[in-house]
Design an enzyme around this catalytic site. Structure first.
Site, PDB file in Angstrom:
ATOM      1  N   PHE A 164      19.657  38.073  59.002  1.00 24.27           N
ATOM      2  CA  PHE A 164      18.696  38.475  59.835  1.00 24.27           C
ATOM      3  C   PHE A 164      18.501  37.451  60.955  1.00 24.27           C
ATOM      4  O   PHE A 164      17.665  37.762  61.817  1.00 24.27           O
ATOM      5  CB  PHE A 164      17.292  38.457  58.918  1.00 24.27           C
ATOM      6  CG  PHE A 164      16.887  37.202  58.329  1.00 24.27           C
ATOM      7  CD1 PHE A 164      15.883  36.472  59.211  1.00 24.27           C
ATOM      8  CD2 PHE A 164      17.080  36.577  57.331  1.00 24.27           C
ATOM      9  CE1 PHE A 164      15.241  35.353  58.984  1.00 24.27           C
ATOM     10  CE2 PHE A 164      16.439  35.252  56.968  1.00 24.27           C
ATOM     11  CZ  PHE A 164      15.657  34.736  57.952  1.00 24.27           C
ATOM     12  N   LYS A 188      28.015  45.668  58.853  1.00 21.45           N
ATOM     13  CA  LYS A 188      26.772  46.074  58.095  1.00 21.45           C
ATOM     14  C   LYS A 188      25.840  44.867  58.694  1.00 21.45           C
ATOM     15  O   LYS A 188      26.032  43.741  57.999  1.00 21.45           O
ATOM     16  CB  LYS A 188      27.241  45.823  56.838  1.00 21.45           C
ATOM     17  CG  LYS A 188      25.988  46.491  55.578  1.00 21.45           C
ATOM     18  CD  LYS A 188      24.976  45.483  55.551  1.00 21.45           C
ATOM     19  CE  LYS A 188      23.844  46.134  54.828  1.00 21.45           C
ATOM     20  NZ  LYS A 188      22.568  45.131  54.736  1.00 21.45           N
ATOM     21  N   GLU A 191      19.492  44.619  56.931  1.00 17.25           N
ATOM     22  CA  GLU A 191      18.567  45.515  56.898  1.00 17.25           C
ATOM     23  C   GLU A 191      17.295  45.379  57.520  1.00 17.25           C
ATOM     24  O   GLU A 191      16.529  46.185  57.803  1.00 17.25           O
ATOM     25  CB  GLU A 191      18.179  46.337  55.461  1.00 17.25           C
ATOM     26  CG  GLU A 191      17.841  45.457  54.431  1.00 17.25           C
ATOM     27  CD  GLU A 191      18.809  44.762  53.683  1.00 17.25           C
ATOM     28  OE1 GLU A 191      18.701  44.402  52.637  1.00 17.25           O
ATOM     29  OE2 GLU A 191      19.846  44.486  54.517  1.00 17.25           O
ATOM     30  N   SER A 241      22.733  33.022  52.963  1.00 13.02           N
ATOM     31  CA  SER A 241      22.464  31.878  52.075  1.00 13.02           C
ATOM     32  C   SER A 241      23.836  31.624  50.991  1.00 13.02           C
ATOM     33  O   SER A 241      24.691  32.553  50.966  1.00 13.02           O
ATOM     34  CB  SER A 241      21.333  32.321  51.142  1.00 13.02           C
ATOM     35  OG  SER A 241      21.688  33.357  50.234  1.00 13.02           O
ATOM     36  N   CYS A 296      20.694  27.852  60.483  1.00 10.29           N
ATOM     37  CA  CYS A 296      21.385  27.082  59.614  1.00 10.29           C
ATOM     38  C   CYS A 296      21.746  25.658  60.314  1.00 10.29           C
ATOM     39  O   CYS A 296      22.528  24.747  59.747  1.00 10.29           O
ATOM     40  CB  CYS A 296      22.902  27.515  59.092  1.00 10.29           C
ATOM     41  SG  CYS A 296      23.883  28.053  60.354  1.00 10.29           S
ATOM     42  N   GLU A 397      17.358  24.115  51.302  1.00 12.19           N
ATOM     43  CA  GLU A 397      17.343  24.628  52.708  1.00 12.19           C
ATOM     44  C   GLU A 397      15.698  25.382  53.015  1.00 12.19           C
ATOM     45  O   GLU A 397      15.446  26.183  52.283  1.00 12.19           O
ATOM     46  CB  GLU A 397      18.197  25.699  53.071  1.00 12.19           C
ATOM     47  CG  GLU A 397      18.220  26.284  54.591  1.00 12.19           C
ATOM     48  CD  GLU A 397      19.483  27.095  55.055  1.00 12.19           C
ATOM     49  OE1 GLU A 397      19.901  26.933  55.838  1.00 12.19           O
ATOM     50  OE2 GLU A 397      19.860  27.777  54.181  1.00 12.19           O
TER      51      GLU A 397
END
Length: 499
Positions: A164, A188, A191, A241, A296, A397
Site C-alpha cells: 500500500f 496483484k 486492496e 512486511s 521501508c 518497524e
C-alpha cells in the site's frame, strides 16, 4: 480550460469502480470486496473486488497463452511498447498523483515524485536489448569444430504482489523488466490502494500491448495464495512486511517458483560531530516524516555520536515544530494521514510502550486533530528521546511519523546499535570524514547505505538492496538483478562436421 496542474483536486477524475484487466479487456468481478477509503477523511471513494481462484486462473492462463508469441517478439520490438508507456504515464502523471494522494494520503509532492521514480524504471527497462547481452557470451573452438554459447531466455508468466505504501512506483519495479525480457505478467496490487494501478493499467491499455501480455487482478489474501500456488506462474515478486514476505517466499518456493520478497525494515541514521547539521537535519526529517513514516527506507532511529547529540537534538526539535499535518491534497502539507485507523492505533501503542520502557516523549503527536478533517487517521509528528536497543520501538518497524533519538559514545558504539536489529534494509551516516564513511559502509549490515543521504533509494539501474529479515531470495528488484530474475541462461554447445 485550466491545465491539469491548475485544476482543483475535486476536478480530477478518480475511478470509483475497480476492475481487473485480463487479455486486453477490462472485466468486472462479482462477489465480495471492500471499500477504498480516503485516509484524510475516512470517506469511501471506491469499491475493490476480491478475485477468487477461478478468476486468478483465467488471468494466469491468459498470460500463459500469450507467452509463446511474446517470447518470439524481438527485444527491440518489445521495448517500443515501453517507450510508448513512458509517455502515456507522463501524460497521466497528475491524474495518477491525485488518485494516489486520495487513496493513500501522501502529499501531492510525494505522489508526483513516486510516479517519476516508477517511470525511471520503465526508461531503464527500455534498454533491455543491451542488458540481455550481460552474462551471455560466445567462445569458439572449445574443442575440435565445437563452439559454446550462453543465451538469456524468458521463462513464462510472472506475478507481482505490491504494497500500500508506494502503489504507483513498486508495480513499475517489476512490470517493465518482466515484459521487456519476454515474459508475460500479472499484477496483484494492495486492496487498500487499487486506484493507482487502475490508472497505470489505463496507460497500459492505451499502449495496446498484445492481449494477455500484461494483466491485473484485484483481491485479498486468497487471491495472493491462488497466484502463489498456480502451476503456470514461474516466479513471484513481493514487497511488504517481513512476516508476509517469509510466507510468500516459503509458499512460492514450495511450489517451485522463483521468489524475490522484500520485507520490513528498522533503519538507523548516525550523525557524527563533524556532520553539517544544517544539511543533515532537513534530510533526516524528510526520511522520518515523509510519507507519514510509511516506507521501508525511513531512518526512524537517529543516533547522535558524542558531542553531536545536543546540537542535533535542538535542531531536530525546531524542524519538527515547523511541520504541517493535513490532507495530502493540500499543497502546504508536510505529513499526511496514516493509511487506516488500525495503523494509527498500532503506532500510538508502540509509542506508549516505549514510554513505559523508559523513553521520554518530547514531542507528542498522539492527540493531534485536524479541524477540517476530524475523521482522518492523523498522527502528529512525534519524537522520543532516550531510547535504547533493548526497547521494542528500536527493534520493530514503526511505519508512522515517529523519530526515536539516541546517543552513542563513538562510531563503534553506533555501529553496534545499528546492527542490533534483525533487519538489514537501509542505514545512513552523516559525516564529512571519509575514513568514518568507509568504516561505516564496511561494518553496517544493510543492503542500502546512504552517506549524507537519508532516503537511500537506489536508482532504477541499480538493484534495491536488503539483507537479513529485510529480504528473502537471491535476486533483488531493479537493474541487473531484475534481468537475472526474469531470465535463465541456456548453454548451447555446437559441433559441425562439414568443414
Amino acid at each position: 480550460m485550466t491545465s491539469k496542474q491548475e485544476q482543483s483536486p475535486e476536478a480530477t477524475a478518480v475511478p470509483d469502480t475497480v476492475e481487473n484487466y485480463v487479455g486486453g479487456e477490462w472485466l468486472s468481478v462479482e462477489g465480495d470486496g471492500q471499500a477504498v477509503t480516503n485516509p484524510a477523511t475516512n470517506e469511501s471513494i471506491a469499491e475493490v473486488p476480491y478475485s477468487d481462484e477461478a478468476t486468478v486462473d483465467e488471468a494466469v492462463r491468459t498470460a500463459a497463452e500469450a507467452f509463446p508469441e511474446w517470447r518470439r517478439t524481438s527485444p527491440v520490438d518489445r521495448v517500443q511498447y515501453l517507450f510508448d508507456l513512458k509517455y502515456e504515464l507522463e501524460d497521466r502523471q497528475e491524474d495518477i498523483a491525485q488518485a494516489l494522494s486520495r487513496e493513500h494520503g501522501k502529499t501531492l509532492g510525494e505522489a508526483r515524485g513516486e510516479i517519476r521514480r516508477g517511470i525511471e524504471n520503465v526508461e531503464v527497462a527500455a534498454g533491455i536489448p543491451n542488458m540481455l547481452r550481460e552474462g551471455s557470451g560466445n567462445v569458439e573452438g572449445i574443442a575440435t569444430r565445437m563452439d559454446e554459447h550462453a543465451v538469456r531466455e524468458p521463462l513464462g508468466v510472472f506475478a507481482a504482489i505490491t504494497p500500500f505504501n508506494f502503489p504507483a512506483m513498486i508495480p513499475l519495479w517489476f512490470l517493465p523488466y518482466a515484459v521487456a525480457t519476454g515474459n508475460t505478467f500479472v499484477l496483484k496490487p494492495s486492496e487498500k490502494v487499487p486506484l493507482s494501478s487502475q490508472l497505470i493499467y489505463e496507460a497500459v491499455d492505451a499502449v495496446d500491448f498484445p492481449d494477455g501480455v500484461v494483466n491485473l487482478v484485484n483481491g485479498s489474501a486468497d487471491t495472493v495464495n491462488a497466484l502463489l500456488e498456480h502451476e503456470e506462474i514461474e516466479g513471484v515478486s513481493f514487497v511488504g512486511s517481513s512476516p508476509v514476505a517469509r510466507h510468500i517466499y516459503e509458499t512460492a518456493a514450495e511450489h517451485g517458483k522463483r521468489v524475490q520478497a522484500q520485507g520490513g525494515a528498522k533503519n538507523y541514521a548516525v550523525v557524527t560531530p563533524d556532520a553539517v547539521l544544517d544539511e543533515a537535519v532537513p534530510n533526516i526529517i524528510g526520511s522520518v516524516y515523509g510519507n507519514a513514516g510509511q516506507r521501508c527506507l525511513a531512518n526512524d532511529v537517529v543516533i547522535g555520536v558524542d558531542d553531536a547529540y545536543e546540537d542535533l537534538r535542538e535542531k531536530l526539535l525546531d524542524a519538527v515544530d515547523d511541520l504541517t499535518v493535513g490532507s495530502g491534497l493540500d499543497e502546504d502539507t508536510d505529513v499526511g494521514p496514516l493509511i487506516t485507523g488500525e495503523s494509527k492505533d498500532r503506532v500510538v501503542e508502540m509509542v506508549e510502550d516505549a514510554v513505559d520502557e523508559g523513553a521520554e516523549l518530547v514531542v507528542d503527536g498522539r492527540d493531534f486533530e485536524h479541524e477540517e478533517y476530524p475523521d482522518g487517521h492523523f498522527l502528529g509528528p512525534t519524537l522520543l528521546e532516550g531510547v535504547t536497543t533493548e526497547m521494542d520501538i528500536t527493534q520493530t518497524e514503526i511505519f508512522g511519523p515517529v523519530l526515536c533519538l539516541a546517543d552513542a559514545a563513538d562510531l563503534d558504539d553506533a555501529v553496534e546499535m545499528v546492527n542490533s536489529t534483525q533487519y538489514g534494509n537501509a542505514s545512513s551516516l552523516y559525516t564529512e570524514n571519509g575514513a568514518e564513511a568507509r568504516k561505516y559502509r564496511h561494518e553496517v549490515e544493510a543492503g542500502n547505505i546512504g552517506i549524507n543521504v537519508g532516503v537511500c533509494a537506489p536508482m532504477g539501474f541499480f538493484h534495491f538492496g536488503g539483507r537479513k529479515e529485510s529480504f528473502f531470495g537471491d535476486l533483488h528488484a531493479q537493474g541487473e538483478d531484475a534481468v537475472n530474475f526474469y531470465t535463465d541462461k541456456t548453454v548451447l554447445i555446437e559441433r559441425w562436421y562439414s568443414n
